[in-house]
Every structure is written in C-alpha cells, then in structure tokens.
Design an enzyme around this catalytic site. Sequence first.
Site, mmCIF file in Angstrom:
data_model
loop_
_atom_site.group_PDB
_atom_site.id
_atom_site.type_symbol
_atom_site.label_atom_id
_atom_site.label_comp_id
_atom_site.label_asym_id
_atom_site.label_seq_id
_atom_site.Cartn_x
_atom_site.Cartn_y
_atom_site.Cartn_z
ATOM 1 N N SER A 16 45.997 121.823 45.610
ATOM 2 C CA SER A 16 44.707 122.509 45.716
ATOM 3 C C SER A 16 43.590 121.566 46.156
ATOM 4 C CB SER A 16 44.341 123.115 44.358
ATOM 5 O OG SER A 16 45.380 123.936 43.893
ATOM 6 N N CYS A 44 49.744 124.987 42.186
ATOM 7 C CA CYS A 44 49.211 126.353 42.090
ATOM 8 C C CYS A 44 50.006 127.319 42.965
ATOM 9 C CB CYS A 44 47.737 126.352 42.481
ATOM 10 S SG CYS A 44 46.993 127.980 42.380
ATOM 11 N N CYS A 49 49.879 129.007 39.468
ATOM 12 C CA CYS A 49 49.079 130.243 39.444
ATOM 13 C C CYS A 49 49.696 131.394 40.221
ATOM 14 C CB CYS A 49 47.694 130.019 40.050
ATOM 15 S SG CYS A 49 47.083 128.343 40.095
ATOM 16 N N LYS A 52 53.258 132.648 39.091
ATOM 17 C CA LYS A 52 53.046 133.139 37.728
ATOM 18 C C LYS A 52 52.366 134.500 37.733
ATOM 19 C CE LYS A 52 49.303 132.536 35.914
ATOM 20 N NZ LYS A 52 48.336 131.641 35.292
ATOM 21 N N TYR A 179 47.682 128.309 27.498
ATOM 22 C CA TYR A 179 47.716 129.500 28.337
ATOM 23 C C TYR A 179 49.075 129.714 28.994
ATOM 24 C CZ TYR A 179 46.954 127.004 32.817
ATOM 25 O OH TYR A 179 47.078 126.207 33.930
ATOM 26 N N ILE A 180 49.731 128.641 29.407
ATOM 27 C CA ILE A 180 51.030 128.818 30.080
ATOM 28 C C ILE A 180 52.050 129.378 29.087
ATOM 29 C CG2 ILE A 180 52.901 127.623 31.291
ATOM 30 C CD1 ILE A 180 50.783 125.731 32.475
ATOM 31 N N GLU A 183 51.213 133.056 28.452
ATOM 32 C CA GLU A 183 51.501 133.891 29.629
ATOM 33 C C GLU A 183 53.004 134.147 29.758
ATOM 34 O OE1 GLU A 183 47.617 132.745 32.360
ATOM 35 O OE2 GLU A 183 49.446 131.612 32.654
ATOM 36 N N ARG A 200 53.060 123.468 16.938
ATOM 37 C CA ARG A 200 52.852 122.466 15.880
ATOM 38 C C ARG A 200 51.777 122.876 14.884
ATOM 39 N NH1 ARG A 200 51.372 117.031 18.630
ATOM 40 N NH2 ARG A 200 50.158 118.593 19.706
ATOM 41 N N ASP A 305 43.752 117.579 38.949
ATOM 42 C CA ASP A 305 44.370 117.370 37.635
ATOM 43 C C ASP A 305 44.574 115.895 37.298
ATOM 44 O OD1 ASP A 305 44.558 120.103 37.479
ATOM 45 O OD2 ASP A 305 46.736 120.161 37.144
ATOM 46 N N ALA A 343 40.787 132.195 32.294
ATOM 47 C CA ALA A 343 41.489 133.388 31.816
ATOM 48 C C ALA A 343 42.901 133.046 31.387
ATOM 49 C CB ALA A 343 41.537 134.442 32.924
ATOM 50 N N HIS A 438 29.858 154.463 34.559
ATOM 51 C CA HIS A 438 30.715 155.240 33.669
ATOM 52 C C HIS A 438 31.722 156.070 34.456
ATOM 53 C CE1 HIS A 438 31.638 157.254 29.936
ATOM 54 N NE2 HIS A 438 31.529 158.412 30.532
ATOM 55 N N GLU A 443 31.574 148.754 31.338
ATOM 56 C CA GLU A 443 30.250 149.249 30.932
ATOM 57 C C GLU A 443 29.896 148.777 29.529
ATOM 58 O OE1 GLU A 443 29.787 153.562 30.358
ATOM 59 O OE2 GLU A 443 31.957 153.747 30.279
#
Length: 449
Positions: A16, A44, A49, A52, A179-180, A183, A200, A305, A343, A438, A443
């Site tokens: 990246s 990625c 990413c 995945k 996160y990994i 996921e 752990r 990274d 996220a 709506h 919302e």
Amino acid sequence: MAENYDYDLFVIGAGSGGVRAARVSAAYGARVAIAEEYRVGGTCVIRGCVPKKLLVYGAHFAEDLQDARRFGWEVPDCSFNWHTLRDNVLREVTRLEGLYEETLGNNDVEIFHERATVAGPNAVKLASGRTVTAGKILIAVGSWPIIPDVPGAEHGITSNEVFHLEEIPERVVIAGAGYIANEFAGIFHEFGSKVVLVNRTDVILRHYDESVRDRLLQISTTKGIDFKFHAKFQKIEKQEDGSLLISMDNHDPVEADVLLFAVGRKPNTANLGLESAGIELGRDSSIPVDEDNRTSCPSIFAVGDVTNRVQLTPVAIREGQAFADTFFGSKPTRVDYDTIPSAVFSHPPLAGVGLTESEARNKHGAVKTYTSDFRAMKNVLAGRNERSLYKLIVHVDTDEVLGIHMIGPDAPEILQAAAIAVKAKLKKSQFDEVIALHPTMAEELVLMK
Ligand code: FAD
C-alpha cells in the site's frame, strides 16, 4: 535530482505505502524503481483487506439466505462451496495485482520482482546479486504475523495461509482477540465451522469503545462462537488422525482441525541490512522515523506498517503520498494521525472514530454520552434478535462530538461519513439540526436525545 545515482528513488516493498510513493514520485518526474519479493499489491491486496472483505461478503450470505425466507423468498436448502468462493477471490486478487503492476508501469516505475536489502545509505542489494544506487531509499516492507513461542506452534497457520485452505475446517481455534481474529471468527462461523477464540486476557478489540465490544461479544456468544479467556497456550500436539490438540491455561484442551494465529503483526525488518546505514530498530522491531518519514540515515525513509505507527492501509497510503509530495513534488506534507476511523468486519460489523468513552473521560473528566440501542428494521422482520448500538461521546462544555462508536449492519459504511463530522469538530447541536433520513439506521445519529 541525484544524477549520479542509478535512480532518484528506490522503494523496497510494493504494498500500500510503497506503490503509492513510487507511482506519485515517478509522476513528479523522479526516476523510480521498486522491489517486491512476493506479489505486487502487498498485504492488503494479496492477503489482507481485499480477500478478507470478499470472504466477509461470502460468509454473510449464510444469514441473508436464511433471512430471505422471512421476506417471502422460497429459498431451497442451499449449500456452500468453499472452492468456488476461494478460487473466485484468488482470481480477483490476481486481477488487482495486474492492475497495480500496470499502474506502476504506466508511470515508468521499474519493477524488480525480487527481495531487496539496504547495502548502505544510497545502495540497495538485490537478491540476484546486483547492487543499485539511489538518491533516496524508501523502506515499505510492511509487517508479518507473529507466531507465539509455544511447543507445536508449527502446526498453526496465519492470515498468510488462511485464504488458501483446501477445505473449510469443521473445528477452528483462533488465537487472539484483535480485529483479524474477530473477523475470521465471524467468517468461519458463518461457513459452519465450530469456532473457539482463545485469548490471553478477557478483553477483545481493546482499542474500541467498551459498550460496542461488549455487544459484539454478546452477539458472537449467542451465535455460538466460544470465547476462552485468560487462556495462555501450553502446547499444540498433532494427533494421529491429523487433528490438533490444543492445551491452554485455565481451560480443558480443545481439539481443532485448524489453528489460526491472529495475535498481532510485527514490522518486517529481519535481515534488511539496516545496520549498513547505521539505522537502529525500535524495541518493537520497527524503524523509527520523524514526521517526514525520515530514518536516522538522512537518505533513507520508511512508511507503513514497518514504522508501527498505525497498521492500516489508508494510513500507509497517506504516508507514501506525503513522502512523494514532500520530496519529489515540492509540496511539504505531513500526515495528520488525529481521528482515524477504523472498523472490524465482524458479523455484525463495528466501527469507531475519535475518543472512546473511557479515553474521553481520562482526557476531559466528565463527558456526555448519547446512545441508541435498537433492532434494525430488517432484523425485526427477519426475526433476528440482534441489537445495534450507536454511541456519541460529547464534550460537556463545548458540545463537540469527540467520538462515534457503532455496531450493527453497515456500521463501517455509515461511520466513514460520520467521521467527517468528528474530524471537523462539529457539535452535538449541529447533529441535532440535521433532519433525519427516514427510514435508515444512520438516522439514529441525528436523533439521539
Ligand atoms: P504491505 O502492504 O504489507 O507491503 C509490504 C510489501 O513489501 C509486501 O508485498 C512484501 O512482500 C514486500 N517486502 C517485504 N520485504 C521485502 C524485501 N526485503 N524486498 C522486497 N519486498 C519486500 N488494513 C485496513 O486498513 N483495513 C482492513 O480491513 C485490513 N484488513 C487486514 C486483514 C488482514 C488479514 C491483514 C493481515 C491486514 C489487514 N489490514 C487492513 C492491514 C493492511 O494490510 C496493512 O496495514 C497494509 O498492507 C500496510 O501497508 P504497507 O505498505 O506498510 O505494507
């Protein structure tokens, strides 16, 4: 430009950060080369990413097909074919790899498909034995999955291998709670595996807001994902039938067909020749850099990274862009690390931006919080007892929205737009001024009282 070198810029690592820096620097007129030891596109695109997220989409059909019946669709009993999904995903990855190569080529970046190491402040040694010189060297070699030091660890796999599995395992143990790990717990669970997540501590996703993390834990547990906390690995043994017996502290041993290590990633700096340029690594094996991505050697830079600042693709890309703008585009640019949204593509997904409630309390003392705890309309009709949770953290005196945290369908898509408001330091009263759109889930963001 440094005419007496082979190149103005030599980039090590076509992921990246490296691809962005190489392409933009070349577009500014620099003579650029890039070396990649595995596949152009980096983690990625090749094994992070992108594949995945495609697996997350594939996995979610398990719920969609079930829910469709409540919406009147007569869905016959469906079966899942892992080979079809795996091969389609791998084909898409290869297509993207080709596009990355094409973009580099279109910008006249010379690609070396081999490993490269630093051989001095202005020299790079290629695996084929050739040494080339460059005015500047950019190290963008990324990070590598950590494998815990435990007897039998060689029986486990990492995210590097998981996209290539021959079969979906009946039983999978996932080590880690970041996160990994979460996921892949969701992905395997939707594919029908029995998933055990081993950690752990008893904290999952520690950088996210506590209420949102608790909600994911509760939903995942209800779905049948088994969490084993305070469970340090003791040993991993391969049994006669090929399955694994995994022993850990405080719990009975668990049998599994696949053990996936997702316990973190460390900078990919082993044997990179950095000593030849006098560069010392940080305690976490990262390459220390200043705000302009410059290492202790003035002609050598590092992004992504490998610097272990924030291990996310958009951050690596920004750093690569800032490097190119600053040193080849005469536009001095520094990356702003404040308020980075992120996220977790779990089932359901969660996302957050800005301060969590506890971070905000530590920083500002008292804060106001607003929450909306609701069942998405679609889930109600589908009979899916899964509640979403949205939370705003607001400064008591200034009314500024300091953070937004959410879990529920499409949370990452919604949060990307909401992150603009947090970055712009908008006030809660300005959220209130917006008329709701709506009927949507988003919302709720302008309706919290
Ligand atoms: P990389 O993209 O890793 O690129 C480094 C490249 O350098 C690699 O191609 C490597 O082969 C090459 N290389 C290494 N050493 C050498 C050498 N000596 N010579 C030549 N080449 C070398 N981030 C997100 O933002 N969102 C996500 O949803 C997300 N999901 C992820 C899921 C998984 C399973 C993983 C593992 C990561 C995920 N990430 C995600 C993180 C993201 O992939 C990384 O932050 C990003 O790729 C870092 O970019 P980079 O340029 O620093 O390194």
